[in-house]
Design an enzyme around this catalytic site. Structure first.
Site, PDB file in Angstrom:
ATOM      1  N   GLY A  50       0.264  -0.239   2.001  1.00  0.00           N
ATOM      2  CA  GLY A  50      -0.395  -0.456   3.232  1.00  0.00           C
ATOM      3  C   GLY A  50       0.579  -0.425   4.510  1.00  0.00           C
ATOM      4  O   GLY A  50       1.420   0.514   4.644  1.00  0.00           O
ATOM      5  N   SER A  51       0.326  -1.230   5.547  1.00  0.00           N
ATOM      6  CA  SER A  51       0.688  -1.098   6.844  1.00  0.00           C
ATOM      7  C   SER A  51       2.226  -0.951   6.805  1.00  0.00           C
ATOM      8  O   SER A  51       2.859  -1.780   6.069  1.00  0.00           O
ATOM      9  CB  SER A  51       0.081  -2.091   7.681  1.00  0.00           C
ATOM     10  OG  SER A  51       0.616  -2.361   8.795  1.00  0.00           O
ATOM     11  N   SER A  52       2.531  -0.498   7.895  1.00  0.00           N
ATOM     12  CA  SER A  52       4.208  -0.888   8.240  1.00  0.00           C
ATOM     13  C   SER A  52       4.373  -2.078   8.632  1.00  0.00           C
ATOM     14  O   SER A  52       5.870  -2.388   8.881  1.00  0.00           O
ATOM     15  CB  SER A  52       4.434   0.206   9.523  1.00  0.00           C
ATOM     16  OG  SER A  52       3.670  -0.011  10.609  1.00  0.00           O
TER      17      SER A  52
END
Lengths: 124, 428
Positions: A50-52
């Site tokens: 998923g996201s950073s």
């Protein structure tokens, strides 16, 4: 070096949208650890997804006192490695054998980040 | 890890304590990754201004310098923060003043963020306030080393622009902004940019929604691999590729893809794979498309929609125009809120172009800076939302505990006007 109970996931974990740093809980509804708390345990998982925001969300668990005790994961990515650094917990990666199939939730585990050794203390 | 003389000087404090702390973090990070050296970057996209409870407490304790030191440099010392050494932009953050009163989002966060913007813009940070910096002026060139975070921006940077970045975080981008360095690892190395998986689509990719569905499938199929797409598609535009990459980065961890004939490092499949056959392959046909659609839509049970969200990643001017065209002379249902998220610079252009007026007259709102996932806030009382963004439909049920529907722009506008979700696979 850290020693504590393991919380094992065979699924990758999201930071942003996957955990609530205020409570130290997995909040992704479809995740096998949904609703489980990782505060004070050895989090054993395949890697980050998923996201950073991953590293920042785990860093927040440290700042809010809900961090895991240690991390053991397989896949080295920027997200997970930076996350482990800013969470400031002992972390071992890329073990010889897959810890997510070897360990069970509740096993007492010792993580020695200096030697890279992960030991199960109560294996039957 | 090998450091140049200049990097050693930075590490040893010749440029001040903050730069030394930044270099220390980059060395710890690079060594943990197994990087052999750092590389130079003049393009950083990160986050400093996003409000959070942990940040609010740090600011109270020691101001923004303390918050930057701890969160963006992993350093507990009281240090002065100099101006950013290289061009650095702020990505999307929390809601700004234009969202005040629309939702339960705390005013205190809006104030905290405004304070942060004043501090960091003095330090040389460009407050682009968007997840799509490439839409509003931060457009790296092919081959350029960047230090970007935000998964959808990272995948666009690597794949569509052919620039090079890993999926960085708040701490590594903070360190990069003060040093102009980032570990030379992963996507920065040419040999790590070739395709690892072939994904063939039997479904022709002709619409924004189809690119999103396919992206969500590709991420699930390849995880963190580098997919090379074969099949047929109509000429994609910026929005299609933005949506495809965001969906693939959400369901998997895709940071780089190749579409032969479209993306710059893939004139052909052979080119994208450096002549080597990718070891893994996946096929996308009508059955897989149906499964992906059902998976995305398994978070919805009630068809009474009370919130419609468009613009994730942040809407382009063309996307805003498309919504405005559909809302001319129409009114949104009184029980439904319609929000379109876009960068502040594009909101200004949308206002000049008349789209803002059309959307507002219909009862919708163009909002900037953030999105419901980032700010963890939707209109008060939202139970069921609909979106044309696979990413938002993936995240919002977890983040806000609401039901979600994924569909086309037309279906979302229909839901906004009728208050009822009538989407179906292949719908308009």
């Amino acid at each position: 070096m850290a020693e504590g109970p393991a919380l094992v996931s065979t699924e990758e974990i999201s930071g942003f949208g996957g955990i609530d740093p205020a409570r130290g809980v997995i909040i992704e509804p479809r995740h096998e650890l949904f609703g489980q708390c990782f505060t004070g345990v050895v989090l054993v998982f395949p890697g980050a997804k998923g996201s950073s925001g991953w590293a920042g969300f785990f860093q927040s668990t440290r700042l809010m006192g809900t961090a895991p005790l240690a991390m053991v994961f397989n896949t080295v990515t920027t997200k997970a490695v930076l996350g482990a650094i800013v969470t400031r917990v002992p972390t071992v990666v890329e073990c010889d054998r897959d810890p997510t199939s070897l360990f069970r939730t509740g096993n007492r585990v010792r993580v020695d980040a200096d030697t890279g050794l992960v030991t199960v203390l109560d294996d039957e | 890890m090998l450091l140049t003389d200049e990097e050693k000087r930075m590490r040893d404090g010749e440029e001040g304590a903050a730069v030394a702390a930044a270099m220390d973090l980059l060395v710890r990070y690079g060594e943990a990754l197994g990087a052999e050296r750092l590389c130079e970057t003049r393009n950083v996209a990160g986050t400093m201004t996003q409000p959070s409870p942990a940040k609010a407490r740090l600011v109270e304790e020691g101001g923004w310098a303390k918050a930057f030191a701890v969160i963006n440099l992993d350093c507990d010392d009281d240090i002065d923060i100099p101006r950013m050494k290289v061009p650095t932009c702020q990505l999307q953050h929390g809601f700004g003043p234009d969202a005040r009163g629309l939702t339960g989002y705390p005013d205190a966060n809006i104030e905290l963020q405004r304070d942060a913007e004043a501090y960091y813009s003095d330090k040389g940070v460009n407050i682009l306030a968007t997840c799509t910096p490439y839409q509003v002026g931060n457009l790296p060139v092919r081959g350029e080393h960047c230090a970007w975070m935000e998964s959808s921006a990272v995948v666009y940077c690597n794949s569509v622009l052919g620039a090079r970045t890993n999926c960085e975080g708040a701490a590594s981008t903070g360190a990069a902004s003060l040093t102009g360095r980032i570990p030379y690892w992963g996507n920065h190395l040419p040999e790590n940019r070739f395709g690892t998986h072939l994904v063939h689509t039997d479904v022709e990719l002709a619409t924004f929604a189809e690119w999103g569905l396919f992206g969500y499938f590709v991420g699930g199929a390849v995880g963190e691999g580098r997919p090379v797409v074969t099949g047929s598609w109509a000429q994609p535009d910026l929005a299609d590729l933005k949506h495809f990459g965001a969906a693939a980065a959400t369901s998997g961890g895709v940071e780089l893809y190749h579409i032969p004939g479209i993306t710059p490092e893939a004139r052909s499949v052979e080119d994208a794979c450096s002549g080597r056959a990718p070891k893994d392959a996946a096929g996308y046909g009508p059955r897989e498309r149906q499964q992906v659609y059902e998976r995305l839509n398994d978070q919805g049970s009630s068809t009474d929609v009370d919130f419609v969200l468009l613009g994730c990643p942040h809407a382009s001017l063309e996307q805003i125009e498309a919504v405005a065209r559909r809302l001319e002379q129409r009114k949104i249902h009184p029980d439904v809120e319609l929000w379109i998220m876009t960068p502040p610079a594009l909101r200004a252009a949308a206002a000049r172009s008349g789209y803002d007026r059309v959307i507002t007259e219909a009862g919708g709102r163009l909002l900037t800076d953030s999105c419901p996932a980032m700010s963890k806030a939707a209109p008060d009382g939202t139970r069921v939302f609909a979106s044309d963004s696979a990413k938002q439909v993936h995240y919002l049920p977890a983040i806000l505990g609401i039901e979600g529907w994924f569909g086309t722009l037309d279906e979302c506008v229909d839901a906004a006007i009728t208050g009822v979700w009538r989407g179906q696979l292949g719908g308009r």
